[in-house]
Structures are given as structure tokens and as C-alpha cells.
Design a protein around this motif. Structure first.
Motif, PDB file in Angstrom:
ATOM      1  N   SER A  47       0.835  -1.206   0.000  1.00  0.00           N
ATOM      2  CA  SER A  47       0.000   0.000   0.000  1.00  0.00           C
ATOM      3  C   SER A  47       0.866   1.251   0.000  1.00  0.00           C
ATOM      4  O   SER A  47       0.386   2.344  -0.271  1.00  0.00           O
ATOM      5  N   ASN A  48       2.147   1.080   0.308  1.00  0.00           N
ATOM      6  CA  ASN A  48       3.051   2.216   0.428  1.00  0.00           C
ATOM      7  C   ASN A  48       4.295   1.952  -0.418  1.00  0.00           C
ATOM      8  O   ASN A  48       5.028   0.997  -0.178  1.00  0.00           O
ATOM      9  N   LEU A  49       4.532   2.804  -1.396  1.00  0.00           N
ATOM     10  CA  LEU A  49       5.683   2.661  -2.280  1.00  0.00           C
ATOM     11  C   LEU A  49       6.807   3.628  -1.921  1.00  0.00           C
ATOM     12  O   LEU A  49       7.698   3.871  -2.733  1.00  0.00           O
ATOM     13  N   LYS A  50       6.777   4.165  -0.700  1.00  0.00           N
ATOM     14  CA  LYS A  50       7.749   5.183  -0.323  1.00  0.00           C
ATOM     15  C   LYS A  50       9.189   4.678  -0.431  1.00  0.00           C
ATOM     16  O   LYS A  50      10.071   5.395  -0.926  1.00  0.00           O
ATOM     17  N   ASP A  51       9.448   3.452   0.042  1.00  0.00           N
ATOM     18  CA  ASP A  51      10.810   2.928   0.004  1.00  0.00           C
ATOM     19  C   ASP A  51      11.315   2.834  -1.434  1.00  0.00           C
ATOM     20  O   ASP A  51      12.474   3.143  -1.715  1.00  0.00           O
ATOM     21  N   ALA A  52      10.444   2.411  -2.342  1.00  0.00           N
ATOM     22  CA  ALA A  52      10.843   2.320  -3.750  1.00  0.00           C
ATOM     23  C   ALA A  52      11.058   3.704  -4.348  1.00  0.00           C
ATOM     24  O   ALA A  52      12.002   3.918  -5.119  1.00  0.00           O
ATOM     25  N   ASP A  53      10.185   4.651  -4.000  1.00  0.00           N
ATOM     26  CA  ASP A  53      10.349   6.015  -4.515  1.00  0.00           C
ATOM     27  C   ASP A  53      11.612   6.669  -3.970  1.00  0.00           C
ATOM     28  O   ASP A  53      12.263   7.455  -4.668  1.00  0.00           O
ATOM     29  N   ASP A  54      11.962   6.354  -2.720  1.00  0.00           N
ATOM     30  CA  ASP A  54      13.214   6.865  -2.161  1.00  0.00           C
ATOM     31  C   ASP A  54      14.405   6.328  -2.939  1.00  0.00           C
ATOM     32  O   ASP A  54      15.343   7.071  -3.269  1.00  0.00           O
ATOM     33  N   ALA A  55      14.388   5.030  -3.243  1.00  0.00           N
ATOM     34  CA  ALA A  55      15.476   4.442  -4.022  1.00  0.00           C
ATOM     35  C   ALA A  55      15.524   5.039  -5.426  1.00  0.00           C
ATOM     36  O   ALA A  55      16.601   5.231  -6.000  1.00  0.00           O
ATOM     37  N   LEU A  56      14.355   5.352  -5.947  1.00  0.00           N
ATOM     38  CA  LEU A  56      14.271   5.959  -7.274  1.00  0.00           C
ATOM     39  C   LEU A  56      14.948   7.326  -7.304  1.00  0.00           C
ATOM     40  O   LEU A  56      15.614   7.692  -8.277  1.00  0.00           O
ATOM     41  N   SER A  57      14.792   8.066  -6.216  1.00  0.00           N
ATOM     42  CA  SER A  57      15.371   9.419  -6.145  1.00  0.00           C
ATOM     43  C   SER A  57      16.747   9.426  -5.487  1.00  0.00           C
ATOM     44  O   SER A  57      17.286  10.491  -5.197  1.00  0.00           O
ATOM     45  N   HIS A  58      17.304   8.236  -5.231  1.00  0.00           N
ATOM     46  CA  HIS A  58      18.631   8.076  -4.614  1.00  0.00           C
ATOM     47  C   HIS A  58      18.679   8.649  -3.208  1.00  0.00           C
ATOM     48  O   HIS A  58      19.694   9.167  -2.772  1.00  0.00           O
ATOM     49  N   SER A  59      17.567   8.532  -2.520  1.00  0.00           N
ATOM     50  CA  SER A  59      17.500   8.921  -1.113  1.00  0.00           C
ATOM     51  C   SER A  59      17.534   7.650  -0.274  1.00  0.00           C
ATOM     52  O   SER A  59      16.646   6.806  -0.361  1.00  0.00           O
ATOM     53  N   PHE A  60      18.586   7.506   0.516  1.00  0.00           N
ATOM     54  CA  PHE A  60      18.784   6.288   1.295  1.00  0.00           C
ATOM     55  C   PHE A  60      18.821   6.613   2.782  1.00  0.00           C
ATOM     56  O   PHE A  60      19.364   7.645   3.189  1.00  0.00           O
ATOM     57  N   THR A  61      18.232   5.741   3.585  1.00  0.00           N
ATOM     58  CA  THR A  61      18.370   5.841   5.031  1.00  0.00           C
ATOM     59  C   THR A  61      19.464   4.888   5.462  1.00  0.00           C
ATOM     60  O   THR A  61      19.336   3.666   5.349  1.00  0.00           O
ATOM     61  N   VAL A  62      20.575   5.449   5.920  1.00  0.00           N
ATOM     62  CA  VAL A  62      21.740   4.670   6.316  1.00  0.00           C
ATOM     63  C   VAL A  62      22.040   4.945   7.776  1.00  0.00           C
ATOM     64  O   VAL A  62      22.312   6.088   8.155  1.00  0.00           O
ATOM     65  N   PHE A  63      21.930   3.932   8.610  1.00  0.00           N
ATOM     66  CA  PHE A  63      22.187   4.041  10.046  1.00  0.00           C
ATOM     67  C   PHE A  63      21.353   5.172  10.664  1.00  0.00           C
ATOM     68  O   PHE A  63      21.853   5.987  11.440  1.00  0.00           O
ATOM     69  N   GLY A  64      20.090   5.218  10.292  1.00  0.00           N
ATOM     70  CA  GLY A  64      19.173   6.197  10.872  1.00  0.00           C
ATOM     71  C   GLY A  64      19.279   7.590  10.286  1.00  0.00           C
ATOM     72  O   GLY A  64      18.550   8.497  10.706  1.00  0.00           O
ATOM     73  N   ARG A  65      20.154   7.784   9.307  1.00  0.00           N
ATOM     74  CA  ARG A  65      20.330   9.104   8.705  1.00  0.00           C
ATOM     75  C   ARG A  65      19.901   9.069   7.250  1.00  0.00           C
ATOM     76  O   ARG A  65      20.215   8.137   6.514  1.00  0.00           O
ATOM     77  N   CYS A  66      19.216  10.108   6.822  1.00  0.00           N
ATOM     78  CA  CYS A  66      18.785  10.215   5.427  1.00  0.00           C
ATOM     79  C   CYS A  66      19.903  10.852   4.620  1.00  0.00           C
ATOM     80  O   CYS A  66      20.370  11.949   4.947  1.00  0.00           O
ATOM     81  N   ILE A  67      20.369  10.158   3.608  1.00  0.00           N
ATOM     82  CA  ILE A  67      21.422  10.698   2.756  1.00  0.00           C
ATOM     83  C   ILE A  67      20.935  10.762   1.319  1.00  0.00           C
ATOM     84  O   ILE A  67      20.118   9.949   0.882  1.00  0.00           O
ATOM     85  N   GLN A  68      21.430  11.732   0.592  1.00  0.00           N
ATOM     86  CA  GLN A  68      21.029  11.936  -0.786  1.00  0.00           C
ATOM     87  C   GLN A  68      22.241  11.750  -1.686  1.00  0.00           C
ATOM     88  O   GLN A  68      23.238  12.458  -1.564  1.00  0.00           O
ATOM     89  N   LEU A  69      22.161  10.791  -2.603  1.00  0.00           N
ATOM     90  CA  LEU A  69      23.227  10.580  -3.576  1.00  0.00           C
ATOM     91  C   LEU A  69      22.885  11.289  -4.875  1.00  0.00           C
ATOM     92  O   LEU A  69      21.703  11.493  -5.197  1.00  0.00           O
ATOM     93  N   PRO A  70      23.895  11.694  -5.651  1.00  0.00           N
ATOM     94  CA  PRO A  70      23.633  12.418  -6.901  1.00  0.00           C
ATOM     95  C   PRO A  70      22.944  11.547  -7.940  1.00  0.00           C
ATOM     96  O   PRO A  70      22.805  10.330  -7.767  1.00  0.00           O
ATOM     97  N   GLU A  71      22.555  12.178  -9.034  1.00  0.00           N
ATOM     98  CA  GLU A  71      21.832  11.459 -10.078  1.00  0.00           C
ATOM     99  C   GLU A  71      22.635  10.289 -10.613  1.00  0.00           C
ATOM    100  O   GLU A  71      22.106   9.202 -10.855  1.00  0.00           O
ATOM    101  N   LYS A  72      23.940  10.510 -10.795  1.00  0.00           N
ATOM    102  CA  LYS A  72      24.835   9.414 -11.167  1.00  0.00           C
ATOM    103  C   LYS A  72      25.559   8.968  -9.908  1.00  0.00           C
ATOM    104  O   LYS A  72      26.418   9.678  -9.390  1.00  0.00           O
ATOM    105  N   ILE A  73      25.232   7.786  -9.440  1.00  0.00           N
ATOM    106  CA  ILE A  73      25.757   7.325  -8.160  1.00  0.00           C
ATOM    107  C   ILE A  73      27.230   6.959  -8.290  1.00  0.00           C
ATOM    108  O   ILE A  73      27.628   6.221  -9.189  1.00  0.00           O
ATOM    109  N   ASP A  74      28.017   7.504  -7.369  1.00  0.00           N
ATOM    110  CA  ASP A  74      29.396   7.052  -7.189  1.00  0.00           C
ATOM    111  C   ASP A  74      29.377   6.101  -6.001  1.00  0.00           C
ATOM    112  O   ASP A  74      29.189   6.520  -4.862  1.00  0.00           O
ATOM    113  N   TRP A  75      29.578   4.818  -6.255  1.00  0.00           N
ATOM    114  CA  TRP A  75      29.429   3.801  -5.228  1.00  0.00           C
ATOM    115  C   TRP A  75      30.564   3.816  -4.213  1.00  0.00           C
ATOM    116  O   TRP A  75      30.547   3.051  -3.252  1.00  0.00           O
ATOM    117  N   HIS A  76      31.525   4.704  -4.400  1.00  0.00           N
ATOM    118  CA  HIS A  76      32.626   4.842  -3.448  1.00  0.00           C
ATOM    119  C   HIS A  76      32.546   6.136  -2.653  1.00  0.00           C
ATOM    120  O   HIS A  76      33.433   6.424  -1.848  1.00  0.00           O
TER     121      HIS A  76
END
Length: 565
Positions: A47-76
Motif C-alpha cells: 500500500s506504500n511505495l515510499k521505500d521504492a520512490d526513495d530508491a528511485l530518487s537516490h534517497s537512502f536511510t543509512v544508520f538512521g540518517r537520510c542521505i542523498q546521492l547524486p543522479e549518477k551514483i558514485d558507489w565509493h
């Protein structure tokens, strides 16, 4: 015993050479074909697609913190430290203990790819191509940026194992909806993952959750790629891990509730892939698995939160919303008081009160591992509210001084003798030796009353602690006895939940709806402290310090009772 040590020493030396010996042949292997059954992985409506939409916009919750990665992800790139790890450096060249600029676990967490099955499930539910396109883009960019043997993502086989499980889960969800080009890319990379794990098994002086993760990863990869040698090796590791790392009462010997949950998840995922493919597991495996489930239920407070005992790196294999129900609780038995004699834990529980008591070894049978200097410490959820808490973990390598502080005796609810550590630390994850000699003296539990007595040796002083829980009046008495030659200064501590603002009046502390009466302390102080609910997280809280001076022997008492309205 010595033969095993030499084998592990050789294996660790071999890890630095494996790429030169086998790397080129691995990357030139013929394309594998997916096989095996993963019928237990099925999409479910959300019923909730928020987690998928966050991944779509490169918004990740890592260790309780919301981080934003750029459009082209640098995995390092680590956005928390604004630091980029060298992707061109050979993987064996990294030393994270001497990397003061960033915590590598941040980029590792993102590259576990727990977001990938979430994107796949969202695509299957909505049939929106944006989720599938993002999934493809993330996989292809990661493979391009991470050639085998280079960069931080090929340093630890555990990370490769968890990533492989999430990739296989994604392909199992998509089935025929996965584009052939994506399948081809992922299959070749998964083949590299399997060979990398196989040649770099994480042996240790005492094997732990990393070793088990290698077995889980090889089981999944072996089944998926149709490689029997990976299946055989993975199955052997999983069975050995259950046999050696889990006590008969179901407690993981690393002595951490959080890691117990992670280890249980890996055992469950191993069980699922074995059962789906006709791979037989031993009766001992199933017996201990049921006991592990039961212990985790017992270590869960009435409000659903797990106790904070031992290390907590907030780790898991799959995203919490994944359609795989891996852990099953026995809800009826969960409400009972219980003793876990071999694991060294006791749960005193009635209605909305839950006391979790540690009376066992430090961890890993004298090695330390993810256990803390917390023997005879406890957590208390009292009359429906958090009251006394374990201070938690916070960090491993980036803030090393705080790492040691959070695992020290000062951060726990027990007694420190002469300002000394309970046992000395060897490094960030091990101790010099466990000299505490813990001993259970008495355990009584019935409908109206629980009582437990245990003792340890603490820097030449015998510390005996008795906890009595009167269920009819909902009062808890803690009686401490100290005995040792000569004069000693001691400090008993109580760490309060950060939601509370305790007040002190004479020998009484009021915190929330609880009155705490104290006997035997020469002085009582309330001081500021720190509390970590999860990895990379900390907030301020208050601790009480009960000052003690004694010669030869001492006795004191702490009583918890509800304030009547």
C-alpha cells in the motif's frame, strides 16, 4: 586445535594473493545459466511505495540518517563524511583501522543493494518502467565501477554475500520480466561474487557472523548458478556455524542481541534455499534454529523493541519490507520469564515489565567479539516505559575512542572496581582474556516471583548480584554484595533512557513513573551521558553514579517501584 589455527593463518595470508592466482581466470569464465528454485520469494502487494520512490530518487536511510546521492551514483562516495574511497586501489591494500576520514560501513551499506528487490517489487505492482529502469541503471553502474579485485567493495566477502542474496532475490522476483541484458550482466557478476567468496572465506581465531555469511552466500550462489562445489562448501559452513556458534539454549555466542538477529536471519535464509532445493539440513540445525527464534522473542521488550545488549551495527541481509518471512516467533511463550543458562542471559518478565540480565561470559568464549564489558548489567523496561538502558555501540572504526567507551564497563549498569576496566581490550573487537569467571548461583521463577543470583570476579573482587522481581506488587530489588581484600573504591551506575529527566532527592531517584530507592552508596550523582540506539547514532541521556567505599566487604540495594497516582 593448533591445526585449525594454522589453517586459518594460511587462509588469511592467501587472501592477499588470490587475485593474482585466480582473478584473470574468474573474469574469463563462460557465461553461467541461472538454475535452482527460489519459490519462497514471491511479490506481495504494497500500500506504500515510499521505500521504492526513495530508491528511485537516490534517497537512502543509512544508520538512521537520510542521505542523498547524486543522479549518477558514485558507489565509493560517502556523503556523511564527504569522502570518496579510491576505486582503483587493489582491494587487499585497504586498512580501515587507519582511515580517519570516513567509516567504510556507510558505502558498504548502500552497496548491499537492499533497495534492489524493493524496486523490483514496486515494478511488479505498478508495472511502471521507471522502477525497472532505475534498477538496471544501479546494477550496471555498480558493475562498471567495481571490477573484481579493486576498490572497497571487494574487501570483505560478507558484503559480497549479502549483495549476492539481494541480487538473486531481485532476479527471482522479476523472473521473465528481467531484461536479458540485465540477466547477463548480473549472472557474470554473480559468478565473480561466488568465486571471490569461495577463495576468501573469513576464517578467524573464533569464527563469527562473517564466516556464516560466507556460507549463506555460497549456498544461494551455488543453487542459483548450478555449482555444486559452492553448495557443498556453503552447506558445510552453515552447519558448522550452527554447531559451533550457537549454544544449546539458542543464544549466539557473540553475546549481542542485534547480531543474534542478523545471524538468525542468515540461518533462516539458508534454511529456505535448502528446503526449496531438496538440500538436507541436520536435526541439530533445526533444533537450535527453533531455540534461536525463541531467544530473540524473549529478548524483545513488550513494546516490540529488542534489547540493546552487545554490539549493534544495525545490520540485516534483506530490506525489512521484503516478502520473505524468515523469523517466526512463539507469541505465547514470549511473555514468560526464562533462563538461558548456557548463553548467560535471563529474562524476568510479567505484563508490561521486562528485565534482561547478562550473567555470562564477555563473548565468543573468551575472545570478546561483539560482546561488551557488561557482565551483571541489565536493561529494564518498567511498567510500560523505557527506564534503564544499555548505552549501545555508536561506531567501530571512525570514532575509535568512543567505540571503546561504549563497550566499557562505565557504559553499563553494573559495578566498576577501583576505576578499572572489567577486562582489558586487545583491539576494537577482542579482549586480552575473560577473567570474570561468571557463575550462576540460583534461579527461581514462578507465577508471583522471579529471583536470580550470579557472581563474577571483577579485578580481584567478588561481585554477587541478586535480582528479585515481585510480580504481585511489580517491584524489583537488586542486591549487590562485594568482597575482596583491602580497601576499594567502587562505582555502580544506572543509565536512564534519553526520554527521561530523572531527579535526585537524598537517596531516592524519580524517573518517569518510577521511584528508585538506593541503600549503601556514600554519594549519589546524576551526570550527563550518551546513548546509542543504533549504529552511527547517539543522543544525550542521564546516568546515576552510586559511589561506594569499602574494606573487605560491602552490601547495597537498589529498589524499583511504581509511583502510585
Amino acid at each position: 586445535m593448533m591445526n585449525a589455527v594454522y589453517v586459518r593463518l594460511f587462509a588469511n595470508l592467501f587472501r592477499k594473493k588470490w587475485w593474482k592466482l585466480f582473478g584473470k581466470s574468474i573474469t574469463q569464465r563462460p557465461m553461467p545459466k541461472p538454475t535452482g528454485s527460489f519459490s519462497f520469494i514471491t511479490p506481495k502487494p504494497w500500500s506504500n511505495l515510499k521505500d521504492a520512490d526513495d530508491a528511485l530518487s537516490h534517497s537512502f536511510t543509512v544508520f538512521g540518517r537520510c542521505i542523498q546521492l547524486p543522479e549518477k551514483i558514485d558507489w565509493h562516495f560517502d556523503p556523511l563524511s564527504n569522502y570518496t574511497w579510491d576505486r582503483q586501489a587493489p582491494s587487499h591494500s585497504f586498512n580501515f583501522l587507519n582511515a580517519p576520514k570516513a567509516d567504510v560501513k556507510v558505502v558498504w551499506e548502500i552497496s548491499r543493494f537492499q533497495q534492489l528487490p524493493v524496486l523490483a517489487a514496486a515494478f511488479l505492482q505498478t508495472r511502471s518502467e521507471k522502477y525497472l529502469c532505475e534498477l538496471i541503471t544501479q546494477v550496471e553502474s555498480w558493475i562498471e565501477q567495481n571490477p573484481l579485485g579493486f576498490g572497497v567493495h571487494w574487501v570483505v566477502p560478507m558484503e559480497a554475500s549479502i549483495r549476492a542474496v539481494n541480487w538473486i532475490t531481485t532476479l527471482a522476483l522479476l523472473k521473465d520480466d528481467a531484461p536479458p541484458t540485465l540477466v547477463k550482466s548480473m549472472l557474470r557478476s554473480l559468478s565473480e561474487h561466488a568465486a571471490y567468496i569461495y577463495w576468501n572465506i573469513e576464517f578467524g581465531k573464533k569464527n563469527g557472523n562473517h564466516y556464516l555469511s560466507n556460507g549463506m552466500g555460497l549456498l544461494w550462489l551455488g543453487v542459483f548458478l548450478g555449482e555444486k562445489k559452492y553448495v557443498r562448501k556453503g552447506l558445510a559452513i552453515v552447519e558448522e556455524s550452527m554447531r559451533e556458534q550457537v549454544y544449546d539454549d539458542g543464544v549466539d555466542y557473540e553475546k549481542s542481541v542485534s547480531y543474534h538477529g542478523l545471524v538468525l536471519e542468515m540461518f533462516e535464509l539458508s534454511r529456505l534455499v535448502c528446503e526449496a532445493n531438496g538440500i538436507e539440513l541436520s536435526p541439530e540445525f533445526y533444533r537450535k534454529l527453533r531455540a534461536m527464534r525463541h531467544f530473540l522473542a524473549a529478548a524483545t521488550k513488550p513494546n516490540g523493541e529488542r534489547c540493546n545488549i552487545g554490539d549493534d551495527d544495525s545490520g540485516s541481509v534483506l530490506h525489512h519490507s521484503m516478502p520473505i518471512q524468515t523469523i517466526q516467533f512463539d507469541e505465547h511463550r514470549q511473555a514468560l520469564s526464562e533462563l538461558f543458562k548456557y548463553g548467560g542471559f535471563a529474562v524476568l518478565r510479567h505484563c508490561d515489565t521486562h528485565l534482561f540480565f547478562d550473567f555470562g561470559d564477555i563473548g565468543m568464549q573468551g575472545y570478546g567479539g561483539h560482546g561488551h564489558n557488561d557482565t551483571l548489567s541489565f536493561e529494564l523496561f518498567f511498567n510500560g516505559e523505557h527506564l534503564i538502558v544499555d548505552s549501545g555501540t555508536f561506531n567501530y572504526t571512525l570514532f575509535q575512542n568512543e567505540r571503546q567507551q561504549f563497550r566499557s564497563i562505565e557504559a553499563h549498569n553494573t559495578i566498576q572496581i577501583d576505576g578499572r576496566e572489567l577486562v582489558p581490550f586487545r583491539n576494537l573487537w577482542s579482549i586480552v582474556a575473560d577473567t570474570t569467571q561468571p557463575r550462576l548461583i540460583q534461579w527461581i521463577s514462578h507465577e508471583h516471583r522471579d529471583e536470580i543470583t550470579a557472581e563474577i570476579t571483577n579485578n580481584g573482587v567478588i561481585h554477587q548480584r541478586t535480582i528479585c522481581f515481585d510480580k504481585s506488587t511489580t517491584t524489583i530489588d537488586i542486591l549487590d554484595r562485594l568482597s575482596g581484600k583491602g580497601k576499594h573504591s567502587a562505582m555502580s551506575r544506572l543509565h536512564f533512557h534519553p526520554s527521561l529527566s530523572p531527579s535526585l532527592n537524598g537517596n531516592t531517584i524519580v524517573a518517569g513513573n518510577t521511584r528508585i530507592s538506593i541503600e549503601g552508596a556514600s554519594r549519589i550523582l546524576l551526570k550527563e551521558s550518551q546513548y546509542s540506539k543504533g549504529y552511527y547514532q547517539k543522543v544525550k541521556n542521564v546516568k546515576a553514579e552510586l559511589c561506594i567505599e569499602f574494606e573487605t566487604a560491602w552490601q547495597g540495594r537498589i529498589k524499583f517501584e511504581r509511583i502510585k497516582s
